[in-house]
Design a protein around this motif. Structure first.
Motif, PDB file in Angstrom:
ATOM      1  N   GLU A 179       0.832  -1.209   0.000  1.00 46.16           N
ATOM      2  CA  GLU A 179       0.000   0.000   0.000  1.00 46.16           C
ATOM      3  C   GLU A 179       0.864   1.257   0.000  1.00 46.16           C
ATOM      4  O   GLU A 179       0.545   2.247  -0.670  1.00 46.16           O
ATOM      5  N   LEU A 182       2.231   1.702  -3.436  1.00 46.81           N
ATOM      6  CA  LEU A 182       1.156   2.158  -4.320  1.00 46.81           C
ATOM      7  C   LEU A 182       0.942   3.658  -4.144  1.00 46.81           C
ATOM      8  O   LEU A 182       0.810   4.400  -5.115  1.00 46.81           O
ATOM      9  N   ASP A 219      -1.826  -8.198  -3.719  1.00 42.95           N
ATOM     10  CA  ASP A 219      -2.364  -7.479  -2.560  1.00 42.95           C
ATOM     11  C   ASP A 219      -3.787  -7.948  -2.289  1.00 42.95           C
ATOM     12  O   ASP A 219      -4.509  -8.353  -3.198  1.00 42.95           O
ATOM     13  N   THR A 221      -6.300  -6.178  -1.175  1.00 39.89           N
ATOM     14  CA  THR A 221      -7.365  -5.177  -1.287  1.00 39.89           C
ATOM     15  C   THR A 221      -7.748  -4.845  -2.720  1.00 39.89           C
ATOM     16  O   THR A 221      -8.675  -4.072  -2.932  1.00 39.89           O
ATOM     17  N   TYR A 222      -7.076  -5.364  -3.696  1.00 37.73           N
ATOM     18  CA  TYR A 222      -7.355  -5.143  -5.123  1.00 37.73           C
ATOM     19  C   TYR A 222      -6.963  -3.748  -5.598  1.00 37.73           C
ATOM     20  O   TYR A 222      -7.066  -3.433  -6.771  1.00 37.73           O
ATOM     21  N   LYS A 223      -6.465  -2.881  -4.712  1.00 40.63           N
ATOM     22  CA  LYS A 223      -6.152  -1.502  -5.134  1.00 40.63           C
ATOM     23  C   LYS A 223      -5.008  -1.507  -6.141  1.00 40.63           C
ATOM     24  O   LYS A 223      -5.018  -0.752  -7.124  1.00 40.63           O
ATOM     25  N   CYS A 224      -4.005  -2.325  -5.879  1.00 43.39           N
ATOM     26  CA  CYS A 224      -2.853  -2.356  -6.793  1.00 43.39           C
ATOM     27  C   CYS A 224      -3.269  -2.856  -8.164  1.00 43.39           C
ATOM     28  O   CYS A 224      -2.840  -2.302  -9.191  1.00 43.39           O
ATOM     29  N   ARG A 226      -6.204  -2.680  -9.503  1.00 42.56           N
ATOM     30  CA  ARG A 226      -7.025  -1.651 -10.167  1.00 42.56           C
ATOM     31  C   ARG A 226      -6.130  -0.573 -10.752  1.00 42.56           C
ATOM     32  O   ARG A 226      -6.333  -0.099 -11.875  1.00 42.56           O
ATOM     33  N   CYS A 227      -5.118  -0.184  -9.970  1.00 42.26           N
ATOM     34  CA  CYS A 227      -4.186   0.846 -10.459  1.00 42.26           C
ATOM     35  C   CYS A 227      -3.460   0.351 -11.701  1.00 42.26           C
ATOM     36  O   CYS A 227      -3.263   1.094 -12.663  1.00 42.26           O
ATOM     37  N   GLU A 230      -5.788   0.484 -14.638  1.00 48.24           N
ATOM     38  CA  GLU A 230      -6.004   1.871 -15.079  1.00 48.24           C
ATOM     39  C   GLU A 230      -4.799   2.432 -15.812  1.00 48.24           C
ATOM     40  O   GLU A 230      -4.905   3.425 -16.525  1.00 48.24           O
ATOM     41  N   GLU A 266     -12.827  -9.713  -8.342  1.00 45.72           N
ATOM     42  CA  GLU A 266     -13.155  -8.291  -8.519  1.00 45.72           C
ATOM     43  C   GLU A 266     -13.066  -7.870  -9.983  1.00 45.72           C
ATOM     44  O   GLU A 266     -13.750  -6.952 -10.418  1.00 45.72           O
TER      45      GLU A 266
END
Lengths: 494, 401
Positions: A179, A182, A219, A221-224, A226-227, A230, A266
């Motif tokens: 995180e 990221l 990760d 949380t899926y944030k990485c 998604r980034c 994108e 996700e």
């Protein structure tokens, strides 16, 4: 007398000559003793050149080594010190703690600000091994991350490679590190290094970048992920899957990255990614087919497994993708090729993929209609050295195969499934016999007697009879007898 | 993670991309071994199952086969779908999935695994290779750089490190184009200097972050709190690693003091004739270290941010001091009399007296030694004299006598 007393009060009494001689002798002896101990200690701690050291040094020696190298770093001999530290960290991860205790991190940081390329490279190598140490040390080393990230957008490909490696180690340490990285904007810089075919051709750098991306993609949380999506991960993966040849070791890392990103639930909840999944599945299956054609060796298994995992997960998570896979010309050939592998891991993952694929009834019908595929699955079961886990998985798959339709079951009987299962029944353990019997039960219920040649079922009946005689499990015997009753009366005399 | 139902909603409402190849009908027929009946049956199952899914239902077998449908309902059987969760799985070195990788020296790895004879062969090959690759040393030559190299790779690395992203104004080297951009904007752009007090101009140092800030401190706070940068960070050190001499720090403080003085008393610079000329050239007076006046154009520019901050090049060149020397700029104006008298040196002690009854020679008088009336009086005194009104009687008497 009085004078002497007075003298004693006000003057220090001197020593005797004899006392003085003794004192001198003692001091000489103690000095010699100390010198001897010092020489002995040095000899004991003397280490041969690091390149010749094939065994780990003791904890004391390692500590002395690290402290010495840190002092050398402070004194200005940066390249030598950093090289020694890099080797110390490789030998024992605890050396990183010693280095940090000696306040070596600010020195390493200053080396990363140097304008001397040799120092920079040595500092980067040192950072790699420092970030591969224990979690406690890596948390402190996270302070280096902004500088490592900046080098990714530089122009020195060596520094890019080394810094990407170190960032990968940082990311692989913990979720919080992922995180943090990221938040520091590492992902666009990493993806930029694999964004064109030209970039990808620098294999060592690409390998390091993929190592970092894989660790970030894992990760929770899926944030990485998604980034990454994108920032054009899809187009980068397309290039990697198309351009990198199967003989390259990069295939393994590419497979893991694809698997770690596109195996997530996700992904399928975001419609933007829906069209991407089809393309990725096609490229993954294509790569799998080509990899299966490589000569058998250890690396082949390592390279195929991530693609199988990706395929199995994507098909399992989406029915549409399963239907898309059934329309791909190379999907079934790829599955056949994987089933011909001698690696147990590949066989297990292939059967698992087929199980997910056969969740859709039309896909199950497609597999049943492939006689080669079915015979290979059944022959796997009859191999002498088959693993129990694999046998169990194949039988679970077969349980689904006999539940499509009566038409498909007749096709299975026509393909000799009953005979194969009977043979298996004779040689298998009682734990799988139950599964085999349930499969046979369904097939016998759909048996079309007029179409069966005479004597076709005698072998099956004999096998069932044999089981009732050898088995000590009462329930199993009863079950077997129940299955035997499904045989029509006309066959009992055959 | 085991999922009982593998069916999600229709997420692929649009057709897959055209680049995905699909099996043709003839290829499908081959897959079914040329059995058209079987192919037709398969397409029928597919269509029927798709229809049920569109209606929101579920089917686990051929929906047209009532016997099988009843059987499955009675059994309660459902297909099993298993998804393997890679994010929570630990490292598997056998399969190549590792969180951390250590870099080992190639020599160490090879020595660990190979025999002595193989090592000798390898070292021989290495020496031969080195001989072949050995080049004559060459000089970098970029922008007058005198660094020497024996291989192209090392020169390339040096170039990327020292010559690639270099500020043409202050010669600082940066790691990336982005940092160089930020440096140029914040340190060498007059437009930035004009606008920065009025609007947010300081860019975040994370390239993907579009935020801007009013001051560098605010930016640093943002970097530390949002992007979790370490608090005491800086992105580059000075190019010029020459040790800063003590006088430069003194000069800095004098610069600051004189800056204020210059700002409020610009007339001091504009009236060179107003400065006091000292006939006795004491070294301290002409010491360039003590000259503190600068022209406004020579004032040093302020550095940008804590992150980008580097010791500025504030070495005062002798050229700046020279014209002041020529004009006899002194440094004692404003000093107290006691400081000045100490500055004169006090060569003859006050206790010495030459001649009885005579005044003590070399005695310092109040108001300073050797000062003429025009040095002590205010500059506004009018010194003009009308020659017609002068009385020359005393002069005439002395001439007659």
């Amino acid at each position: 007398m009085a004078g002497e007393e007075h003298r004693k009060l006000y003057k220090k009494s001197g020593k005797d000559t004899f006392e003085i001689q003794l004192a001198v002798k003692d001091s000489l002896l103690s000095g010699q003793r100390r010198e001897r101990e010092r020489l002995l200690t040095r000899k004991r701690l003397k280490v041969e050149s690091l390149n010749e050291a094939t065994c780990k040094l003791s904890a004391e020696k390692e500590q002395l080594r690290v402290e010495g190298a840190t002092k050398l770093l402070k004194s200005g001999q940066k390249v030598e010190a950093l090289t020694a530290l890099h080797q110390c960290f490789a030998r024992d991860s605890k050396n990183a703690e010693t280095f940090i205790k000696c306040e070596g991190l600010p020195l390493l940081h200053s080396c990363l600000l140097s304008t001397n390329s040799s120092v920079l490279h040595a500092a980067a190598w040192c950072s790699i091994n420092l970030t591969a140490a224990d979690s406690h040390a890596v948390q402190k080393a996270l302070r280096l991350s902004p500088f490592l990230i900046q080098f990714l957008s530089g122009s020195d490909s060596t520094m890019q490679e080394l810094c990407a490696w170190a960032i990968g180690n940082l990311a692989g340490d913990s979720q919080s590190n992922k995180e943090t990285l990221l938040g520091q904007g590492v992902i666009p810089h990493l993806l930029n290094l694999v964004s064109t075919p030209h970039h990808v051709m620098v294999e060592t750098r690409t390998q390091s970048v993929l190592h970092a991306l894989i660790n970030l993609a894992r990760d929770t949380t899926y944030k990485c992920c998604r980034c990454m999506l994108e920032n054009s991960l899809f187009s980068s993966l397309k290039i990697l899957l198309k351009e990198v040849p199967e003989s390259s070791q990069l295939c393994q890392e590419i497979g893991w990255l694809t698997s770690c990103v596109y195996s997530r639930e996700e992904i399928f909840s975001e419609i933007l990614n829906a069209n991407q999944c089809g393309t990725i599945l096609h490229l993954v299956v294509d790569k799998l087919l080509h990899l299966s054609c490589l000569p058998q060796d250890e690396s082949k298994e390592k390279m195929m497994i991530p693609y199988l995992l990706c395929c199995g997960n994507m098909i399992g998570l989406s029915t549409e993708l399963a239907l898309l896979a059934s329309d791909l010309p190379m999907f079934l050939p790829a599955m056949k090729a994987c089933l011909s592998s001698s690696s147990n891991a590949i066989l297990l993952d292939t059967v698992w993929t087929l199980s997910n694929f056969c969740a859709e009834p039309s896909c199950r019908a497609l597999v049943v209609s492939q006689s080669e595929l079915m015979s290979r699955l059944l022959s796997l079961c009859n191999e002498a050295d088959i693993h129990f886990e694999l046998l169990s998985e194949v039988l679970s798959l077969m349980e689904g195969m006999v539940r499509v339709s009566c038409v498909m079951n007749r096709l299975l009987i026509k393909q000799g499934t009953l005979e194969n299962l009977s043979h298996l029944l004779k040689n298998s353990k009682s734990t799988v016999a139950d599964k085999i019997l349930s499969i046979m039960e369904i097939l016998l219920q759909d048996l079309d007697l007029p179409q069966q040649p005479p004597g076709a079922l005698s072998y099956v009946r004999e096998s069932l009879q044999y089981l009732t005689t050898i088995s000590f499990d009462i329930k199993l015997v009863e079950r077997t007898k129940a299955v035997m009753e499904l045989f029509p009366l006309s066959t009992s005399s055959v | 993670m085991e999922i009982e139902e593998s069916y999600h909603g229709n997420i692929l409402k649009t057709l897959p991309l055209d680049e995905i190849p699909k099996v043709t009908n003839s290829e499908r027929l081959v897959l079914f071994g040329g059995d058209r009946e079987l192919l037709t049956y398969y397409l029928g199952i597919r269509e029927a199952a798709a229809k049920i899914r569109q209606d929101g239902g579920q089917c686990f077998c051929d929906p047209r086969d009532d016997k099988m449908t009843t059987r499955l309902k009675a059994e309660g059987w459902r297909p099993r779908v298993l998804v393997k969760d890679l994010k929570n799985e630990g490292d598997d070195p056998d399969l190549g999935l590792v969180g951390k990788q250590t870099a080992l020296d190639e020599d160490t790895k090879k020595l660990d695994s190979d025999t002595d004879s193989e090592n000798e062969e390898r070292s021989k090959n290495r020496l031969e290779g080195e001989k072949e690759n050995k080049m004559e040393s060459f000089v970098c030559g970029v922008q007058g750089c005198s660094a020497q190299f024996t291989s192209l790779a090392s020169h390339e690395s040096h170039y990327h490190t020292s010559h690639n992203f270099v500020c043409h104004v202050c010669r600082r080297a940066f790691v990336s184009n982005f940092l160089l951009d930020v440096h140029l904007e914040e340190n060498h752009d007059s437009y930035f200097k004009v606008l920065s007090p009025q609007m947010d101009m300081y860019r975040c140092l994370v390239e993907s972050c579009i935020l801007k800030f009013r001051t560098s401190d605010l930016r640093k706070d943002h970097l530390v709190t949002v992007h979790k940068f370490p608090a005491p960070f800086s992105f580059h050190g000075p190019i010029n690693h020459k040790p800063q001499k003590a006088k430069s720090s003194k000069k800095k403080s004098r610069e600051k003091a004189n800056k204020n003085r210059n700002n409020c008393s610009a007339m001091d610079m504009e009236r060179p004739e107003a400065t006091i000329h000292e006939p006795a050239a004491s070294p301290s007076a002409l010491n360039p270290e003590k000259t503190t006046t600068y022209s406004p154009s020579q004032q040093p520019t302020s550095t940008s941010t804590a992150a980008m901050d580097v010791e500025p090049c504030t070495e005062v060149s002798a050229e700046n001091a020279a014209p002041l020397q020529d004009k006899g700029r002194h440094s004692n104006r404003g000093k107290k009399w006691s400081q000045r008298s100490r500055g004169r040196g006090g060569r003859v002690p006050a206790t010495i007296c030459f001649g009885r009854g005579s005044q003590r020679a070399f005695q310092h008088q109040r108001g300073g030694r050797g000062r003429h009336w025009h040095q002590t009086q205010h500059m506004d005194v009018d010194t003009t004299v009308d020659i017609e009104k002068v009385d020359f009687a005393d002069l005439a008497e002395s001439l007659e006598g």
